[in-house]
Design a protein around this motif. Structure first.
Motif, PDB file in Angstrom:
ATOM      1  N   ALA A   1       0.776  -1.197  -0.129  1.00  0.00           N
ATOM      2  CA  ALA A   1       0.171  -0.103   0.028  1.00  0.00           C
ATOM      3  C   ALA A   1       1.150   1.314   0.371  1.00  0.00           C
ATOM      4  O   ALA A   1       0.437   2.439  -1.082  1.00  0.00           O
ATOM      5  N   GLU A   2       2.019   1.220   0.954  1.00  0.00           N
ATOM      6  CA  GLU A   2       3.104   2.227   0.642  1.00  0.00           C
ATOM      7  C   GLU A   2       3.586   2.748  -0.189  1.00  0.00           C
ATOM      8  O   GLU A   2       4.691   3.426  -0.625  1.00  0.00           O
ATOM      9  N   GLY A   3       4.043   1.695  -1.484  1.00  0.00           N
ATOM     10  CA  GLY A   3       4.057   1.867  -2.594  1.00  0.00           C
ATOM     11  C   GLY A   3       5.941   0.865  -2.657  1.00  0.00           C
ATOM     12  O   GLY A   3       6.742   0.923  -3.829  1.00  0.00           O
ATOM     13  N   ASN A   4       6.174   0.491  -1.644  1.00  0.00           N
ATOM     14  CA  ASN A   4       8.033  -0.190  -1.790  1.00  0.00           C
ATOM     15  C   ASN A   4       8.318   1.030  -1.786  1.00  0.00           C
ATOM     16  O   ASN A   4       9.789   0.622  -2.799  1.00  0.00           O
TER      17      ASN A   4
ATOM     18  N   GLN B   1      -5.754   9.156  -7.818  1.00  0.00           N
ATOM     19  CA  GLN B   1      -5.558   7.657  -8.407  1.00  0.00           C
ATOM     20  C   GLN B   1      -4.697   7.598  -7.423  1.00  0.00           C
ATOM     21  O   GLN B   1      -4.430   6.215  -7.348  1.00  0.00           O
ATOM     22  N   GLN B   2      -3.365   8.178  -6.397  1.00  0.00           N
ATOM     23  CA  GLN B   2      -2.650   7.707  -5.387  1.00  0.00           C
ATOM     24  C   GLN B   2      -3.141   6.643  -4.480  1.00  0.00           C
ATOM     25  O   GLN B   2      -2.803   5.969  -3.747  1.00  0.00           O
ATOM     26  N   LEU B   3      -4.407   7.370  -3.996  1.00  0.00           N
ATOM     27  CA  LEU B   3      -5.559   6.870  -3.305  1.00  0.00           C
ATOM     28  C   LEU B   3      -5.848   5.367  -3.284  1.00  0.00           C
ATOM     29  O   LEU B   3      -5.285   4.113  -3.012  1.00  0.00           O
ATOM     30  N   GLU B   4      -6.227   5.476  -4.861  1.00  0.00           N
ATOM     31  CA  GLU B   4      -6.438   3.876  -5.571  1.00  0.00           C
ATOM     32  C   GLU B   4      -5.944   3.238  -5.459  1.00  0.00           C
ATOM     33  O   GLU B   4      -5.932   1.644  -5.273  1.00  0.00           O
ATOM     34  N   ALA B   5      -4.565   3.358  -5.920  1.00  0.00           N
ATOM     35  CA  ALA B   5      -3.715   2.795  -6.686  1.00  0.00           C
ATOM     36  C   ALA B   5      -2.917   1.803  -5.677  1.00  0.00           C
ATOM     37  O   ALA B   5      -2.880   0.749  -5.826  1.00  0.00           O
ATOM     38  N   SER B   6      -2.812   2.683  -4.060  1.00  0.00           N
ATOM     39  CA  SER B   6      -2.631   2.083  -2.813  1.00  0.00           C
ATOM     40  C   SER B   6      -3.313   1.311  -2.374  1.00  0.00           C
ATOM     41  O   SER B   6      -3.011   0.487  -1.839  1.00  0.00           O
TER      42      SER B   6
END
Length: 266
Positions: A199-202, A235-240
């Protein structure tokens, strides 16, 4: 939008120099309907004034301080010398912002919006947020949530939010969502940790985006994203959330994303 009422003593107003006389300057107030003020020669500038025209020009946009208002005699006394550079700059910026918001009202509700309907909507925004511009700005940042206390219909709120998000530039926006992550297997704790790292995107998050994931209460986790604009933040919220849910499901667990939290924050 131009106000139909009168300014109050102490207010700063934007005006255009209309007539220049030896005794003072007549100023048309840009924010008020059919209102004109007078700047007495003694209030044009500090010190002795030989010629008023050395200090102001016809057609010039000025910021003045309201000294006195007498509606019965239709008189507004103004001062130019009592406004410093900082106040002048801030007031001009505020006025320009309100002009933008005035244009957004026409975009949201049509150029033929009547004065009564305009006033109905604008007054709600001003009462809640202090100005028309700030109302649209808050709508761009927070969406429907910024307008849910207003006495406006859902259609009106949707029109404002849609227009705001297409036209308002804000320094940043923050959006929040939640994921429920559960994995009943023996490695459930580690699997959840891996899902949260996903979720944090690594480490693979744009430089202009801040994203953090925090524990709320099992099995719920909060995802908060701060970004330069609403579209990027969403976009970033949904991707996470998608990364977290996909990761937990790949381990045999379950996950889902939702906007509102399920447990009470302390």
């Amino acid at each position: 939008m131009k106000y139909s009422g009168w300014p109050e003593p102490g207010d700063l107003v934007v005006g255009e120099v209309d007539e220049i006389e030896d005794f003072g300057v007549f100023v048309d107030l840009k924010e008020y309907q059919d209102k004109q003020g007078l700047v007495h020669v003694s209030e044009v500038a500090s010190g002795w004034i030989k010629n008023v025209r050395d200090h102001v020009n016809a057609g010039q946009t000025v910021v003045a301080k309201v000294l006195d208002v007498d509606p019965e005699s239709q008189q507004i006394d103004l001062s130019l010398k009592d406004v410093n550079d900082h106040q002048r700059s801030d007031k001009i910026q505020e006025w320009k912002s309100e002009q933008k918001a005035d244009n957004w009202m026409e975009i949201a509700f049509g150029e033929d919006i009547g004065p009564d309907r305009y006033a109905e909507i604008a007054n709600e925004l001003i009462a809640e947020h202090g100005s028309l511009y700030k109302g649209f700005e808050q709508a761009a940042i927070h969406g429907d949530e910024a307008l849910d206390k207003l006495g406006l219909s859902e259609d009106d709120i949707d029109a404002i939010v849609e227009t705001a998000r297409k036209n308002v530039s804000v320094p940043y926006v923050t959006v929040t969502g939640y994921v429920d992550l559960e994995c009943p297997g023996g490695n459930g704790v580690d699997d959840v940790k891996e899902a949260l790292q996903a979720a944090e995107g690594n480490g693979d998050i744009p430089e202009d985006v801040e994203l953090d994931v925090t524990y709320v209460g099992a099995p719920e986790y909060r995802i908060r994203v701060k970004a330069p604009n609403y579209k990027t933040a969403e976009q970033q919220l949904e991707a996470s959330a998608d990364r977290a849910v996909s990761a937990i499901k790949s381990c045999g667990g379950s996950g889902n994303f939702h906007r509102d939290r399920h447990t009470d924050e302390e």
